[in-house]
Motif scaffolding. Structure first.
Motif, PDB file in Angstrom:
ATOM      1  N   PHE A  55      45.746  40.850  24.285  1.00  0.00           N
ATOM      2  CA  PHE A  55      45.103  41.841  23.422  1.00  0.00           C
ATOM      3  C   PHE A  55      43.843  41.226  22.822  1.00  0.00           C
ATOM      4  O   PHE A  55      43.839  40.078  22.376  1.00  0.00           O
ATOM      5  CB  PHE A  55      46.055  42.284  22.313  1.00  0.00           C
ATOM      6  CG  PHE A  55      47.219  43.082  22.820  1.00  0.00           C
ATOM      7  CD1 PHE A  55      47.042  44.372  23.293  1.00  0.00           C
ATOM      8  CD2 PHE A  55      48.500  42.546  22.829  1.00  0.00           C
ATOM      9  CE1 PHE A  55      48.112  45.116  23.762  1.00  0.00           C
ATOM     10  CE2 PHE A  55      49.570  43.283  23.298  1.00  0.00           C
ATOM     11  CZ  PHE A  55      49.381  44.575  23.767  1.00  0.00           C
ATOM     12  N   LYS A  56      42.758  42.013  22.804  1.00  0.00           N
ATOM     13  CA  LYS A  56      41.478  41.524  22.313  1.00  0.00           C
ATOM     14  C   LYS A  56      41.420  41.616  20.790  1.00  0.00           C
ATOM     15  O   LYS A  56      41.819  42.618  20.201  1.00  0.00           O
ATOM     16  CB  LYS A  56      40.336  42.356  22.894  1.00  0.00           C
ATOM     17  CG  LYS A  56      40.312  42.436  24.417  1.00  0.00           C
ATOM     18  CD  LYS A  56      39.959  41.122  25.051  1.00  0.00           C
ATOM     19  CE  LYS A  56      39.837  41.273  26.567  1.00  0.00           C
ATOM     20  NZ  LYS A  56      39.588  39.991  27.242  1.00  0.00           N
ATOM     21  N   VAL A 312      32.795  48.204  25.958  1.00  0.00           N
ATOM     22  CA  VAL A 312      33.811  47.477  26.711  1.00  0.00           C
ATOM     23  C   VAL A 312      33.730  45.995  26.374  1.00  0.00           C
ATOM     24  O   VAL A 312      32.678  45.487  25.994  1.00  0.00           O
ATOM     25  CB  VAL A 312      33.671  47.679  28.234  1.00  0.00           C
ATOM     26  CG1 VAL A 312      33.971  49.125  28.615  1.00  0.00           C
ATOM     27  CG2 VAL A 312      32.287  47.262  28.721  1.00  0.00           C
ATOM     28  N   ALA A 313      34.864  45.318  26.548  1.00  0.00           N
ATOM     29  CA  ALA A 313      34.936  43.884  26.261  1.00  0.00           C
ATOM     30  C   ALA A 313      34.216  43.081  27.342  1.00  0.00           C
ATOM     31  O   ALA A 313      33.736  43.622  28.347  1.00  0.00           O
ATOM     32  CB  ALA A 313      36.397  43.452  26.154  1.00  0.00           C
ATOM     33  N   GLU A 314      34.182  41.789  27.129  1.00  0.00           N
ATOM     34  CA  GLU A 314      33.467  40.898  28.042  1.00  0.00           C
ATOM     35  C   GLU A 314      34.049  40.907  29.450  1.00  0.00           C
ATOM     36  O   GLU A 314      33.362  40.545  30.407  1.00  0.00           O
ATOM     37  CB  GLU A 314      33.474  39.475  27.474  1.00  0.00           C
ATOM     38  CG  GLU A 314      32.610  39.289  26.245  1.00  0.00           C
ATOM     39  CD  GLU A 314      33.261  39.752  24.934  1.00  0.00           C
ATOM     40  OE1 GLU A 314      32.647  39.559  23.876  1.00  0.00           O
ATOM     41  OE2 GLU A 314      34.385  40.316  24.975  1.00  0.00           O
ATOM     42  N   LEU A 320      36.790  49.148  23.848  1.00  0.00           N
ATOM     43  CA  LEU A 320      36.717  48.723  22.456  1.00  0.00           C
ATOM     44  C   LEU A 320      36.241  49.878  21.586  1.00  0.00           C
ATOM     45  O   LEU A 320      35.401  50.681  21.995  1.00  0.00           O
ATOM     46  CB  LEU A 320      35.753  47.545  22.295  1.00  0.00           C
ATOM     47  CG  LEU A 320      36.064  46.282  23.086  1.00  0.00           C
ATOM     48  CD1 LEU A 320      34.981  45.231  22.842  1.00  0.00           C
ATOM     49  CD2 LEU A 320      37.437  45.714  22.730  1.00  0.00           C
ATOM     50  N   LEU A 321      36.776  49.927  20.389  1.00  0.00           N
ATOM     51  CA  LEU A 321      36.383  50.896  19.380  1.00  0.00           C
ATOM     52  C   LEU A 321      35.483  50.201  18.369  1.00  0.00           C
ATOM     53  O   LEU A 321      35.845  49.161  17.811  1.00  0.00           O
ATOM     54  CB  LEU A 321      37.639  51.440  18.681  1.00  0.00           C
ATOM     55  CG  LEU A 321      37.431  52.345  17.473  1.00  0.00           C
ATOM     56  CD1 LEU A 321      36.797  53.662  17.892  1.00  0.00           C
ATOM     57  CD2 LEU A 321      38.765  52.591  16.759  1.00  0.00           C
ATOM     58  N   GLN A 347      40.304  46.631  19.689  1.00  0.00           N
ATOM     59  CA  GLN A 347      40.665  47.152  21.000  1.00  0.00           C
ATOM     60  C   GLN A 347      41.167  48.593  20.897  1.00  0.00           C
ATOM     61  O   GLN A 347      41.926  48.943  19.997  1.00  0.00           O
ATOM     62  CB  GLN A 347      41.741  46.277  21.649  1.00  0.00           C
ATOM     63  CG  GLN A 347      42.081  46.700  23.081  1.00  0.00           C
ATOM     64  CD  GLN A 347      42.987  45.710  23.786  1.00  0.00           C
ATOM     65  OE1 GLN A 347      43.182  44.586  23.326  1.00  0.00           O
ATOM     66  NE2 GLN A 347      43.543  46.117  24.923  1.00  0.00           N
ATOM     67  N   LEU A 348      40.709  49.417  21.835  1.00  0.00           N
ATOM     68  CA  LEU A 348      41.204  50.778  21.978  1.00  0.00           C
ATOM     69  C   LEU A 348      42.273  50.763  23.054  1.00  0.00           C
ATOM     70  O   LEU A 348      42.017  50.348  24.188  1.00  0.00           O
ATOM     71  CB  LEU A 348      40.062  51.724  22.373  1.00  0.00           C
ATOM     72  CG  LEU A 348      40.431  53.192  22.558  1.00  0.00           C
ATOM     73  CD1 LEU A 348      40.718  53.844  21.206  1.00  0.00           C
ATOM     74  CD2 LEU A 348      39.321  53.942  23.292  1.00  0.00           C
TER      75      LEU A 348
END
Length: 382
Positions: A55-56, A312-314, A320-321, A347-348
């Protein structure tokens, strides 16, 4: 998890698996699997493959005193950030290779308010979009002679790096209204570009959401359609408000998150959704959640979450929210001039029915990494 394969073939492992959260919500989470051992898949029998779910989590807050945050990841590998500057007199941009890097990256002023006339007051909610090889910023602005005469405007640059660009004013967006209007966002769907914005009609105190197709990044064409009006109790606290729209497309649906009520701790987010094959200009295509999907949390001490964007994440795939919230509940005076609405990222998640799960603002996970195991049975070719 039990899976099968045949001799010499790698097993087909699921990219996502169902995970139950502590509150009883089931979500789908991405799994990173180890590569199977070659010897294992070349012999009949069983073996195990380990995987993990991560989880981010990001620094919280990410950037202080930047309300209405907007983050976009561009094809040049950079994240770009903008948001409302506390003095409401300029547009600023940051860029970094990572989300966390935005926290300490240089902030550049790319445009400043006029000394008088239009675009001279209340420079609000800028959004940065890359369209047909150029950068555009949609934002709202008033004028010194009428500070609440707020309208939507667009600026443009052809420079590759928008922080170094020469910005040209394209003027006011040509809505059918000459009344309070803000929070315009634009997106492409099925070869058409759309604009969604918040609009008060004449002297009405109600802020609605409208949608229209665009002729180009700064001009509307055709019908302008009422998308949503604040008809629910949670949207009517203090003021009747629908604003701050943001779009995300997933799982065969087009989702638009938006914010409602006054901008103190009552501020919260709702969700509209439409089938991706439907006519987005038909109000009947859209459904609205009855309750907010994201609201203040006493547990995490984040209040008035809203005016979000999505990125969006890396890894290029984890949604991502991006949103703002205050670290306290009580406010003295007009909340628009309490500047501690900080930019935040989390994170979404996605529920098993394909709809987004926003969670609570400031959400963290008890276990950031979950280990999973798949037991593989290798059979001989039949």
């Amino acid at each position: 998890m039990e899976l099968q394969t045949v001799l010499g073939h790698k097993p087909e492992l699921p990219g996502k698996i169902e995970v139950g959260l502590n509150n009883g919500i089931n979500v789908l989470a991405d799994v990173i699997w180890e590569d199977p051992d070659e010897d294992s898949i070349n012999h009949a029998g069983s073996f195990e493959i380990k995987g993990k779910i991560e989880f981010k989590e990001y620094p919280n807050p990410l950037i202080e005193q930047r309300a209405d945050p907007y983050i976009v990841r561009h094809t040049d590998g950079y994240y770009y950030f903008t948001g409302s500057y506390p003095l409401y007199d300029r547009i600023v941009l940051r860029r970094a290779k990572t989300i966390e890097g935005l926290q300490t990256s240089e902030e550049v002023v790319v445009w400043e308010a006029h000394e008088k006339g239009v675009m001279s007051e209340h420079i609000w909610a800028p959004e940065l979009h890359y369209i047909n090889g150029k950068w555009y910023i949609h934002f709202a602005a008033g004028e010194k002679e009428d500070v609440w005469g707020i309208r939507p405007y667009v600026i443009e640059t052809a420079d590759n790096n928008p922080l170094e660009g020469t910005w040209i004013e394209k003027g006011q967006v040509n809505t059918n209204f000459q009344s309070f209007s803000l929070d315009a966002t634009t997106f492409e769907h099925r070869g058409k570009r759309f604009l969604v914005w918040a609009q008060k009609v004449e002297n009405d105190t109600i802020s609605n959401l409208y949608i229209a197709e665009m002729e180009n990044p700064w001009r509307i064409k055709g019908e302008q359609v009422l998308l949503s009006t604040p008809e629910l109790e949670w949207e009517q606290i203090g003021f009747h408000v629908n604003e701050g729209a943001a779009m995300i497309k997933r799982n065969g649906k087009v989702f638009i998150a938006y914010s409602g009520s006054e901008t103190n701790h009552h501020y919260a987010m709702g969700l509209l959704s439409a089938d991706e094959d439907s006519d987005l200009l038909d109000p009947k295509s859209w459904t609205k959640t009855d309750e907010p999907v994201f609201s203040s949390s006493e547990t995490t001490s984040e209040y008035g979450p809203g005016h979000n964007s999505f990125t969006v994440a890396e890894d290029g795939k984890t949604d991502l929210l991006v949103y703002h919230a205050r670290p306290y509940k009580e406010i003295t005076g007009n909340p628009l001039y309490d500047h501690n609405r900080h930019a935040r990222v989390q994170q979404l998640l996605w529920k098993t029915d394909g709809t987004p799960y926003f969670g609570i603002p400031g959400q963290t996970f008890a276990e950031r990494t979950i280990e999973v195991t798949a037991r593989i049975t290798v059979k001989k070719n039949s």
